[in-house]
Design a protein around this motif. Structure first.
Motif, PDB file in Angstrom:
ATOM      1  N   VAL A 137       7.817 -59.739 -51.890  1.00 27.71           N
ATOM      2  CA  VAL A 137       7.439 -61.113 -51.567  1.00 27.71           C
ATOM      3  C   VAL A 137       8.412 -62.079 -52.251  1.00 27.71           C
ATOM      4  O   VAL A 137       8.803 -63.095 -51.665  1.00 27.71           O
ATOM      5  CB  VAL A 137       5.979 -61.397 -51.988  1.00 27.71           C
ATOM      6  CG1 VAL A 137       5.639 -62.871 -51.869  1.00 27.71           C
ATOM      7  CG2 VAL A 137       5.026 -60.556 -51.149  1.00 27.71           C
ATOM      8  N   GLU A 138       8.825 -61.746 -53.465  1.00 31.28           N
ATOM      9  CA  GLU A 138       9.762 -62.602 -54.196  1.00 31.28           C
ATOM     10  C   GLU A 138      11.107 -62.699 -53.468  1.00 31.28           C
ATOM     11  O   GLU A 138      11.693 -63.780 -53.378  1.00 31.28           O
ATOM     12  CB  GLU A 138       9.978 -62.087 -55.628  1.00 31.28           C
ATOM     13  CG  GLU A 138       8.754 -62.198 -56.525  1.00 31.28           C
ATOM     14  CD  GLU A 138       7.684 -61.116 -56.253  1.00 31.28           C
ATOM     15  OE1 GLU A 138       6.516 -61.363 -56.593  1.00 31.28           O
ATOM     16  OE2 GLU A 138       8.009 -60.046 -55.698  1.00 31.28           O
ATOM     17  N   VAL A 139      11.592 -61.570 -52.941  1.00 34.34           N
ATOM     18  CA  VAL A 139      12.848 -61.583 -52.187  1.00 34.34           C
ATOM     19  C   VAL A 139      12.673 -62.388 -50.901  1.00 34.34           C
ATOM     20  O   VAL A 139      13.526 -63.205 -50.544  1.00 34.34           O
ATOM     21  CB  VAL A 139      13.342 -60.142 -51.889  1.00 34.34           C
ATOM     22  CG1 VAL A 139      14.490 -60.152 -50.888  1.00 34.34           C
ATOM     23  CG2 VAL A 139      13.759 -59.448 -53.177  1.00 34.34           C
ATOM     24  N   ALA A 140      11.547 -62.180 -50.207  1.00 34.44           N
ATOM     25  CA  ALA A 140      11.270 -62.939 -48.982  1.00 34.44           C
ATOM     26  C   ALA A 140      11.181 -64.438 -49.291  1.00 34.44           C
ATOM     27  O   ALA A 140      11.680 -65.261 -48.521  1.00 34.44           O
ATOM     28  CB  ALA A 140       9.986 -62.442 -48.323  1.00 34.44           C
ATOM     29  N   ASP A 141      10.564 -64.792 -50.421  1.00 40.12           N
ATOM     30  CA  ASP A 141      10.505 -66.198 -50.827  1.00 40.12           C
ATOM     31  C   ASP A 141      11.906 -66.743 -51.103  1.00 40.12           C
ATOM     32  O   ASP A 141      12.207 -67.888 -50.780  1.00 40.12           O
ATOM     33  CB  ASP A 141       9.628 -66.380 -52.066  1.00 40.12           C
ATOM     34  CG  ASP A 141       8.152 -66.236 -51.777  1.00 40.12           C
ATOM     35  OD1 ASP A 141       7.754 -66.299 -50.586  1.00 40.12           O
ATOM     36  OD2 ASP A 141       7.381 -66.049 -52.748  1.00 40.12           O
ATOM     37  N   GLY A 142      12.763 -65.912 -51.694  1.00 38.26           N
ATOM     38  CA  GLY A 142      14.147 -66.310 -51.940  1.00 38.26           C
ATOM     39  C   GLY A 142      14.881 -66.598 -50.639  1.00 38.26           C
ATOM     40  O   GLY A 142      15.613 -67.584 -50.525  1.00 38.26           O
TER      41      GLY A 142
ATOM     42  N   LYS B  56      18.277 -68.213 -50.383  1.00 32.31           N
ATOM     43  CA  LYS B  56      19.017 -67.174 -51.109  1.00 32.31           C
ATOM     44  C   LYS B  56      18.989 -65.921 -50.241  1.00 32.31           C
ATOM     45  O   LYS B  56      17.989 -65.205 -50.223  1.00 32.31           O
ATOM     46  CB  LYS B  56      18.390 -66.913 -52.475  1.00 32.31           C
ATOM     47  CG  LYS B  56      18.441 -68.112 -53.382  1.00 32.31           C
ATOM     48  CD  LYS B  56      17.713 -67.857 -54.680  1.00 32.31           C
ATOM     49  CE  LYS B  56      17.634 -69.160 -55.458  1.00 32.31           C
ATOM     50  NZ  LYS B  56      16.597 -69.121 -56.458  1.00 32.31           N
ATOM     51  N   ILE B  57      20.088 -65.685 -49.536  1.00 39.43           N
ATOM     52  CA  ILE B  57      20.108 -64.631 -48.534  1.00 39.43           C
ATOM     53  C   ILE B  57      20.905 -63.438 -49.055  1.00 39.43           C
ATOM     54  O   ILE B  57      22.142 -63.444 -49.022  1.00 39.43           O
ATOM     55  CB  ILE B  57      20.717 -65.157 -47.213  1.00 39.43           C
ATOM     56  CG1 ILE B  57      19.961 -66.408 -46.771  1.00 39.43           C
ATOM     57  CG2 ILE B  57      20.671 -64.079 -46.140  1.00 39.43           C
ATOM     58  CD1 ILE B  57      20.619 -67.161 -45.632  1.00 39.43           C
ATOM     59  N   PRO B  58      20.214 -62.406 -49.551  1.00 39.92           N
ATOM     60  CA  PRO B  58      20.919 -61.221 -50.037  1.00 39.92           C
ATOM     61  C   PRO B  58      21.491 -60.419 -48.866  1.00 39.92           C
ATOM     62  O   PRO B  58      21.127 -60.654 -47.712  1.00 39.92           O
ATOM     63  CB  PRO B  58      19.830 -60.425 -50.770  1.00 39.92           C
ATOM     64  CG  PRO B  58      18.547 -60.890 -50.190  1.00 39.92           C
ATOM     65  CD  PRO B  58      18.778 -62.290 -49.690  1.00 39.92           C
ATOM     66  N   ASN B  59      22.380 -59.504 -49.178  1.00 40.91           N
ATOM     67  CA  ASN B  59      22.982 -58.684 -48.140  1.00 40.91           C
ATOM     68  C   ASN B  59      22.726 -57.213 -48.465  1.00 40.91           C
ATOM     69  O   ASN B  59      23.495 -56.585 -49.185  1.00 40.91           O
ATOM     70  CB  ASN B  59      24.483 -58.961 -48.028  1.00 40.91           C
ATOM     71  CG  ASN B  59      25.107 -58.292 -46.823  1.00 40.91           C
ATOM     72  OD1 ASN B  59      24.453 -57.582 -46.079  1.00 40.91           O
ATOM     73  ND2 ASN B  59      26.397 -58.520 -46.637  1.00 40.91           N
TER      74      ASN B  59
ATOM     75  N   GLN C 182      21.920 -60.964 -40.791  1.00 38.82           N
ATOM     76  CA  GLN C 182      22.313 -61.580 -42.051  1.00 38.82           C
ATOM     77  C   GLN C 182      23.413 -62.607 -41.809  1.00 38.82           C
ATOM     78  O   GLN C 182      23.375 -63.711 -42.349  1.00 38.82           O
ATOM     79  CB  GLN C 182      22.768 -60.496 -43.053  1.00 38.82           C
ATOM     80  CG  GLN C 182      22.796 -60.941 -44.495  1.00 38.82           C
ATOM     81  CD  GLN C 182      24.082 -61.644 -44.911  1.00 38.82           C
ATOM     82  OE1 GLN C 182      25.088 -61.633 -44.215  1.00 38.82           O
ATOM     83  NE2 GLN C 182      24.024 -62.293 -46.065  1.00 38.82           N
ATOM     84  N   ALA C 183      24.379 -62.266 -40.975  1.00 40.25           N
ATOM     85  CA  ALA C 183      25.482 -63.189 -40.670  1.00 40.25           C
ATOM     86  C   ALA C 183      24.972 -64.447 -39.971  1.00 40.25           C
ATOM     87  O   ALA C 183      25.386 -65.563 -40.303  1.00 40.25           O
ATOM     88  CB  ALA C 183      26.526 -62.483 -39.809  1.00 40.25           C
ATOM     89  N   LEU C 184      24.074 -64.265 -39.014  1.00 45.52           N
ATOM     90  CA  LEU C 184      23.521 -65.404 -38.285  1.00 45.52           C
ATOM     91  C   LEU C 184      22.732 -66.315 -39.215  1.00 45.52           C
ATOM     92  O   LEU C 184      22.943 -67.534 -39.229  1.00 45.52           O
ATOM     93  CB  LEU C 184      22.635 -64.939 -37.128  1.00 45.52           C
ATOM     94  CG  LEU C 184      21.891 -66.040 -36.363  1.00 45.52           C
ATOM     95  CD1 LEU C 184      22.859 -67.074 -35.796  1.00 45.52           C
ATOM     96  CD2 LEU C 184      21.035 -65.428 -35.264  1.00 45.52           C
ATOM     97  N   LEU C 185      21.839 -65.735 -40.011  1.00 44.64           N
ATOM     98  CA  LEU C 185      21.027 -66.568 -40.891  1.00 44.64           C
ATOM     99  C   LEU C 185      21.896 -67.283 -41.927  1.00 44.64           C
ATOM    100  O   LEU C 185      21.670 -68.456 -42.224  1.00 44.64           O
ATOM    101  CB  LEU C 185      19.936 -65.738 -41.577  1.00 44.64           C
ATOM    102  CG  LEU C 185      18.860 -66.564 -42.258  1.00 44.64           C
ATOM    103  CD1 LEU C 185      18.077 -67.394 -41.240  1.00 44.64           C
ATOM    104  CD2 LEU C 185      17.905 -65.671 -43.030  1.00 44.64           C
TER     105      LEU C 185
ATOM    106  N   LYS D 258      21.138 -78.609 -42.725  1.00 46.85           N
ATOM    107  CA  LYS D 258      20.728 -79.129 -44.047  1.00 46.85           C
ATOM    108  C   LYS D 258      19.271 -78.815 -44.361  1.00 46.85           C
ATOM    109  O   LYS D 258      18.941 -78.451 -45.478  1.00 46.85           O
ATOM    110  CB  LYS D 258      20.964 -80.646 -44.118  1.00 46.85           C
ATOM    111  CG  LYS D 258      22.411 -81.014 -44.140  1.00 46.85           C
ATOM    112  CD  LYS D 258      22.585 -82.518 -44.155  1.00 46.85           C
ATOM    113  CE  LYS D 258      24.039 -82.870 -43.973  1.00 46.85           C
ATOM    114  NZ  LYS D 258      24.240 -84.278 -43.698  1.00 46.85           N
ATOM    115  N   VAL D 259      18.381 -78.988 -43.382  1.00 43.72           N
ATOM    116  CA  VAL D 259      16.966 -78.715 -43.621  1.00 43.72           C
ATOM    117  C   VAL D 259      16.696 -77.296 -43.121  1.00 43.72           C
ATOM    118  O   VAL D 259      16.263 -77.059 -42.006  1.00 43.72           O
ATOM    119  CB  VAL D 259      16.072 -79.733 -42.876  1.00 43.72           C
ATOM    120  CG1 VAL D 259      14.606 -79.467 -43.174  1.00 43.72           C
ATOM    121  CG2 VAL D 259      16.437 -81.147 -43.296  1.00 43.72           C
ATOM    122  N   PHE D 260      17.001 -76.334 -43.985  1.00 45.36           N
ATOM    123  CA  PHE D 260      16.915 -74.911 -43.659  1.00 45.36           C
ATOM    124  C   PHE D 260      15.463 -74.470 -43.623  1.00 45.36           C
ATOM    125  O   PHE D 260      14.701 -74.725 -44.553  1.00 45.36           O
ATOM    126  CB  PHE D 260      17.679 -74.135 -44.735  1.00 45.36           C
ATOM    127  CG  PHE D 260      17.653 -72.651 -44.570  1.00 45.36           C
ATOM    128  CD1 PHE D 260      18.390 -72.038 -43.571  1.00 45.36           C
ATOM    129  CD2 PHE D 260      16.920 -71.863 -45.434  1.00 45.36           C
ATOM    130  CE1 PHE D 260      18.390 -70.666 -43.436  1.00 45.36           C
ATOM    131  CE2 PHE D 260      16.901 -70.478 -45.309  1.00 45.36           C
ATOM    132  CZ  PHE D 260      17.655 -69.883 -44.311  1.00 45.36           C
TER     133      PHE D 260
END
Length: 145
Positions: free
Chosen positions: A48-53, A58-61, A129-132, A140-142
């Motif tokens: 959930v913490e990663v999903a919240d990120g 904050k988009i990990p790969n 991941q590339a698209l997001l 700006k308003v992600f």
């Protein structure tokens, strides 16, 4: 997938408007929560913490996070088999976003139209991941559930 989106819209009281009226922010986040609730259990390594990120930009790969992102984007009809669905994204944007978000999202979608070109979906869901990441950089308003 279209049935899932229809059920989500019905669950949060969103109707497909005849005009470009959009939805309220509350309805947008409720629809996003339902998408997240469908996709998150499919990827138990994504906490959930990663999903919240991800929600906060904050988009990990990694394979698991990329495939979670892919799941949500597929529910949004933004991506299919690793290909960005520009026209479908524009249509869904009109259904799932408040009016105040739309102009910037149209520009972001246009800027990212080629972000998945040349990327292979299997086995790591790299196009999602590339698209997001592209959308995050160009809007700006992600917003991501």
């Amino acid at each position: 997938m279209k049935l899932d989106l229809l059920l989500i819209c019905l669950a949060v009281g969103i109707s497909v408007p005849a005009s470009d009226a959009g939805v309220t922010e509350e309805q947008m986040w409720a629809a996003g929560k339902l998408m997240r609730d469908v996709c998150l259990p499919k990827f138990p390594k994504v906490s959930v913490e990663v999903a919240d990120g991800i929600k906060n930009g904050k988009i990990p790969n990694s394979k698991d996070t990329n495939c979670y992102i892919n799941c949500v984007l597929e529910m949004m009809q933004a991506i299919k088999k690793g290909k960005f669905q520009v026209e479908a994204s524009l249509k869904q944007m009109d259904v799932l976003l408040p009016e105040s978000y739309k102009a910037e999202y149209r520009q972001g979608i246009a800027a990212c139209k080629d972000s998945t070109v040349g990327l292979k979906n299997a086995p790591n869901c790299d196009p999602a991941q590339a698209l997001l990441s592209c959308l995050k950089s160009n809007i700006k308003v992600f917003v991501f559930p």
